[in-house]
Design an enzyme around this catalytic site. Structure first.
Site, PDB file in Angstrom:
ATOM      1  N   LYS A 184     -10.125  36.864 -47.976  1.00 55.75           N
ATOM      2  CA  LYS A 184     -10.494  35.928 -49.064  1.00 55.75           C
ATOM      3  C   LYS A 184      -9.609  36.191 -50.277  1.00 55.75           C
ATOM      4  O   LYS A 184      -9.806  37.144 -51.017  1.00 55.75           O
ATOM      5  CB  LYS A 184     -11.960  36.066 -49.470  1.00 55.75           C
ATOM      6  CG  LYS A 184     -12.372  34.818 -50.258  1.00 55.75           C
ATOM      7  CD  LYS A 184     -13.320  35.021 -51.403  1.00 55.75           C
ATOM      8  CE  LYS A 184     -12.840  35.542 -52.696  1.00 55.75           C
ATOM      9  NZ  LYS A 184     -12.055  34.639 -53.559  1.00 55.75           N
ATOM     10  N   GLU A 259     -10.893  49.214 -54.644  1.00 57.66           N
ATOM     11  CA  GLU A 259      -9.731  49.507 -55.496  1.00 57.66           C
ATOM     12  C   GLU A 259      -9.943  48.714 -56.775  1.00 57.66           C
ATOM     13  O   GLU A 259      -9.824  47.485 -56.766  1.00 57.66           O
ATOM     14  CB  GLU A 259      -8.429  49.083 -54.813  1.00 57.66           C
ATOM     15  CG  GLU A 259      -8.135  49.782 -53.493  1.00 57.66           C
ATOM     16  CD  GLU A 259      -7.677  51.218 -53.654  1.00 57.66           C
ATOM     17  OE1 GLU A 259      -7.640  51.734 -54.792  1.00 57.66           O
ATOM     18  OE2 GLU A 259      -7.358  51.842 -52.626  1.00 57.66           O
ATOM     19  N   GLU A 394      -9.992  47.597 -70.141  1.00 56.05           N
ATOM     20  CA  GLU A 394      -8.817  47.081 -69.447  1.00 56.05           C
ATOM     21  C   GLU A 394      -8.511  45.678 -69.976  1.00 56.05           C
ATOM     22  O   GLU A 394      -9.369  44.797 -69.943  1.00 56.05           O
ATOM     23  CB  GLU A 394      -9.098  47.013 -67.945  1.00 56.05           C
ATOM     24  CG  GLU A 394      -7.899  46.602 -67.145  1.00 56.05           C
ATOM     25  CD  GLU A 394      -8.200  46.488 -65.650  1.00 56.05           C
ATOM     26  OE1 GLU A 394      -9.276  45.972 -65.304  1.00 56.05           O
ATOM     27  OE2 GLU A 394      -7.348  46.909 -64.849  1.00 56.05           O
TER      28      GLU A 394
HETATM   29  P1  NAP Z   1     -12.203  40.056 -59.769  1.00 56.21           P
HETATM   30  O1  NAP Z   1     -12.714  39.010 -60.685  1.00 56.21           O
HETATM   31  O2  NAP Z   1     -13.066  41.228 -59.501  1.00 56.21           O
HETATM   32  O3  NAP Z   1     -11.864  39.292 -58.402  1.00 56.21           O
HETATM   33  C1  NAP Z   1     -11.254  39.916 -57.296  1.00 56.21           C
HETATM   34  C2  NAP Z   1     -11.621  39.154 -56.039  1.00 56.21           C
HETATM   35  O4  NAP Z   1     -13.031  39.274 -55.808  1.00 56.21           O
HETATM   36  C3  NAP Z   1     -11.342  37.651 -56.130  1.00 56.21           C
HETATM   37  O5  NAP Z   1     -10.963  37.192 -54.869  1.00 56.21           O
HETATM   38  C4  NAP Z   1     -12.705  37.117 -56.549  1.00 56.21           C
HETATM   39  O6  NAP Z   1     -12.895  35.752 -56.307  1.00 56.21           O
HETATM   40  C5  NAP Z   1     -13.618  37.985 -55.703  1.00 56.21           C
HETATM   41  N1  NAP Z   1     -15.013  38.055 -56.170  1.00 56.21           N
HETATM   42  C6  NAP Z   1     -15.492  37.805 -57.419  1.00 56.21           C
HETATM   43  N2  NAP Z   1     -16.837  37.986 -57.441  1.00 56.21           N
HETATM   44  C7  NAP Z   1     -17.212  38.334 -56.178  1.00 56.21           C
HETATM   45  C8  NAP Z   1     -18.464  38.656 -55.562  1.00 56.21           C
HETATM   46  N3  NAP Z   1     -19.606  38.643 -56.244  1.00 56.21           N
HETATM   47  N4  NAP Z   1     -18.468  38.987 -54.261  1.00 56.21           N
HETATM   48  C9  NAP Z   1     -17.331  39.031 -53.552  1.00 56.21           C
HETATM   49  N5  NAP Z   1     -16.112  38.723 -54.065  1.00 56.21           N
HETATM   50  C10 NAP Z   1     -16.048  38.394 -55.372  1.00 56.21           C
HETATM   51  O7  NAP Z   1     -10.817  40.609 -60.256  1.00 56.21           O
HETATM   52  P2  NAP Z   1      -9.557  39.798 -60.731  1.00 56.21           P
HETATM   53  O8  NAP Z   1      -9.769  39.327 -62.125  1.00 56.21           O
HETATM   54  O9  NAP Z   1      -9.210  38.777 -59.687  1.00 56.21           O
HETATM   55  O10 NAP Z   1      -8.427  40.917 -60.674  1.00 56.21           O
HETATM   56  C11 NAP Z   1      -8.173  41.757 -61.739  1.00 56.21           C
HETATM   57  C12 NAP Z   1      -8.832  43.099 -61.520  1.00 56.21           C
HETATM   58  O11 NAP Z   1      -8.389  43.665 -60.298  1.00 56.21           O
HETATM   59  C13 NAP Z   1      -8.462  44.095 -62.592  1.00 56.21           C
HETATM   60  O12 NAP Z   1      -9.600  44.798 -62.999  1.00 56.21           O
HETATM   61  C14 NAP Z   1      -7.500  45.028 -61.877  1.00 56.21           C
HETATM   62  O13 NAP Z   1      -7.436  46.318 -62.430  1.00 56.21           O
HETATM   63  C15 NAP Z   1      -8.044  45.025 -60.497  1.00 56.21           C
HETATM   64  N6  NAP Z   1      -7.026  45.461 -59.522  1.00 56.21           N
HETATM   65  C16 NAP Z   1      -7.158  46.697 -58.966  1.00 56.21           C
HETATM   66  C17 NAP Z   1      -6.192  47.163 -58.076  1.00 56.21           C
HETATM   67  C18 NAP Z   1      -6.302  48.525 -57.436  1.00 56.21           C
HETATM   68  O14 NAP Z   1      -5.632  48.760 -56.426  1.00 56.21           O
HETATM   69  N7  NAP Z   1      -7.102  49.442 -57.966  1.00 56.21           N
HETATM   70  C19 NAP Z   1      -5.097  46.358 -57.761  1.00 56.21           C
HETATM   71  C20 NAP Z   1      -4.994  45.106 -58.361  1.00 56.21           C
HETATM   72  C21 NAP Z   1      -5.981  44.666 -59.245  1.00 56.21           C
HETATM   73  P3  NAP Z   1     -12.536  34.669 -57.461  1.00 56.21           P
HETATM   74  O15 NAP Z   1     -11.245  34.150 -57.077  1.00 56.21           O
HETATM   75  O16 NAP Z   1     -13.591  33.658 -57.472  1.00 56.21           O
HETATM   76  O17 NAP Z   1     -12.492  35.376 -58.768  1.00 56.21           O
END
Ligand code: NAP
Length: 501
Positions: A184, A259, A394
């Site tokens: 996804k 992650e 962040e």
């Molecule tokens: P996010 O809002 O948490 O979304 C990540 C993914 O999860 C998206 O596909 C999102 O769908 C989905 N999602 C959202 N709510 C969900 C739920 N309740 N159940 C299951 N899936 C759900 O994060 P983001 O804004 O896309 O990405 C930025 C974040 O990712 C930052 O905090 C960054 O630090 C972190 N990140 C971490 C790493 C690592 O390796 N540690 C690497 C890259 C990024 P939608 O498309 O609808 O939002």
């Protein structure tokens, strides 16, 4: 790739998603991914519905249990991964162009990410072929061993910032371990995951082993996480989302890899090579426009060099070239969406309200040619304590907070004074100090005199609220396997307890 997905800037993407081995129109709401450099809608694609998730899980269960996949020997299964890698390489320019169009990242970055995705499939093919079960030391009249079984159906949920790399990082080891995968991607950036799905189909991957289900996290992601047929979820994204997924995983007693976010310290000691340190700090925070979990967003600079180092950093930041990712020479592309850019801008306003001094940036560029894109100038802020919101939260944008330090022990306390524990950079000529500080910092990855270098052969993980579980490295396959122990009885006589024989 069967369809040409990129023709110059025109994107021709069929309105189809991959559900349980079939390319067809999704039953969910329409997604409209946008080019952040221009604000133009790139494609209209019906995303997945919860019914599509049901269908994909059922097909995945069948495909994973099918002897045609289940009984493949490791070197036979590895061939599929090699073929996908070859097709990624063969379509590298289209994939890089597609990712630049959908994320705003520079072509230099997306080309590197595509190459790294192909490398990830190859690495896990090799890891699979060389993966060994173990005979464990016997402590009785039996032979003991550990083996690893596939989990079955695995959910892979990825964010928008580096789609092809984070997709490959999950799909390759999950397939290598013998599972079916439901991928996804983030709803803003579904195009590259769909393109990789096309390549997997072209590679002959048996139907049902990979479904690509774009859609919102609250609906499609949630349905994947909570589905009883999904035996593991590997998630990359924000800490709050990770916490929600972790709660459901606890209810299902399901393994998860999380992650999550970061607010990583980069530490410049007085004996650092200044050119290296400035270049590394800039790359650490401003590449990918700061939209990187491992961004070095808290820059600790020793007080003895603060008044010379910080002006150099600011001057070098002001020289960074901001522009479209497609333009050669661009270093800082647009942010992924206007709403995200505005959120970053609000955080800089918070910094101002907290008493921070914006040393450069802190606004959208005034270049009329960039007016349609979601750009924000690279920003350096100082004058804030480590406890300020801007120093702790962040921002996920091109914003560095600079903090002076004096004493090494106090520095370690301050650097660790965060809920996150993802990464750290140390700039010093003293390798004893680098070792001491590097060991004391709570982070999954520490870079010494370099930053943001990543290798699939080296494990990646976060600690504290940056996550649990490990990706990459030879052992990465284990994250997608169930461990099983097998005892072979070697006793010539029946077991004594029953008193028989
Ligand atoms: P996010 O809002 O948490 O979304 C990540 C993914 O999860 C998206 O596909 C999102 O769908 C989905 N999602 C959202 N709510 C969900 C739920 N309740 N159940 C299951 N899936 C759900 O994060 P983001 O804004 O896309 O990405 C930025 C974040 O990712 C930052 O905090 C960054 O630090 C972190 N990140 C971490 C790493 C690592 O390796 N540690 C690497 C890259 C990024 P939608 O498309 O609808 O939002």
């Amino acid at each position: 790739m069967s369809q040409s997905l990129v023709t110059a800037v025109r994107i021709d993407v069929p309105d189809e998603i991959l559900v349980g081995g079939r390319w067809r129109t999704g039953a969910g709401p329409v997604l409209e991914p946008v080019d952040p450099a221009t604000g133009e809608v790139l494609a209209r694609i019906h995303g997945a519905s919860t019914a599509d998730v049901e269908e994909a899980v059922a097909a995945g269960e069948r495909a994973a249990a099918d002897p045609a996949w289940r009984d493949l020997l490791p070197h036979q299964r590895a061939r599929y991964l090699h073929r996908i890698a070859e097709l990624i390489d063969a379509n590298a320019e289209q994939l890089a162009g597609l990712q630049t169009a959908n994320t705003g990242k520079t072509l230099t970055e997306t080309r590197a990410l595509v190459a790294s995705a192909a490398g990830t499939f190859r690495f896990f093919a090799a890891a699979l072929e060389t993966h060994e079960s173990a005979l464990t030391p016997s402590r009785g009249e039996y032979l003991t061993m550990r083996v690893h079984d596939p989990i079955g159906v695995v959910g892979a949920i990825t964010p928008w910032n580096s789609p092809i790399a984070s997709d490959a990082q999950k799909v390759a080891p999950a397939l290598a371990a013998g599972n079916a995968v439901l991928l996804k991607p983030a709803r803003w950036t579904p195009l590259v995951a769909l393109a990789v799905g096309r390549l997997a189909t072209e590679a002959g991957l048996p139907a049902g082993l990979l479904s690509v289900l774009p859609g919102s996290g609250s609906e499609v992601g949630d349905a994947i996480v909570r589905h009883p047929g999904v035996g593991k979820v590997s998630f990359t994204g924000g800490t709050e989302t990770g916490r929600t997924i972790g709660r459901y995983a606890a209810e299902k007693i399901m393994p998860v890899t999380l992650e999550l976010g970061g607010k990583s310290p980069t530490i410049v000691f007085p004996d650092a090579d200044v050119d290296h340190a400035v270049a590394g700090v800039l790359f650490g925070i401003f590449s990918s426009s700061g939209q990187s979990c491992i961004a070095g967003s808290r820059v600790f600079v020793h007080e003895s060099i603060y008044d010379t180092f910080v002006p150099r950093l600011v001057e070098a930041t002001q020289r960074l070239r901001v522009g479209p990712g497609t333009e050669p020479g661009t270093q800082v592309g647009p942010l992924v969406t206007v709403s995200h850019r505005d959120q970053v801008a609000r955080m800089v306003d918070t910094a101002r309200a907290e008493g921070g001094r914006v040393l450069c940036g802190g606004e959208v560029p005034d270049d009329p040619e960039l007016a349609r894109g979601s750009y924000y100038l690279p920003t350096v802020i100082d004058g804030l304590p480590n406890s300020a919101r801007t120093s702790q939260e962040e921002i996920f944008g091109p914003v560095a907070v600079v903090l002076p330090f004096t004493d090494e022990d106090d520095l370690v306390v301050a650097a660790n004074d965060t809920v996150y524990g993802l990464a750290c950079g140390i700039w010093t000529a003293d390798y004893r100090r680098a070792w001491r500080v590097g060991r004391a910092i709570q982070a999954g990855t520490v870079w010494v005199n370099t930053y943001k270098q990543l290798s699939v052969s080296t494990p990646f993980s976060g600690t504290k609220e940056s996550g649990i579980g490990i990706e990459k490295g030879r052992q990465g396959i284990l994250s997608y396997s169930r461990q099983k122990s097998i005892y072979f009885g070697l006793n010539e006589r029946p077991l004594p307890w029953a008193g028989i024989g």
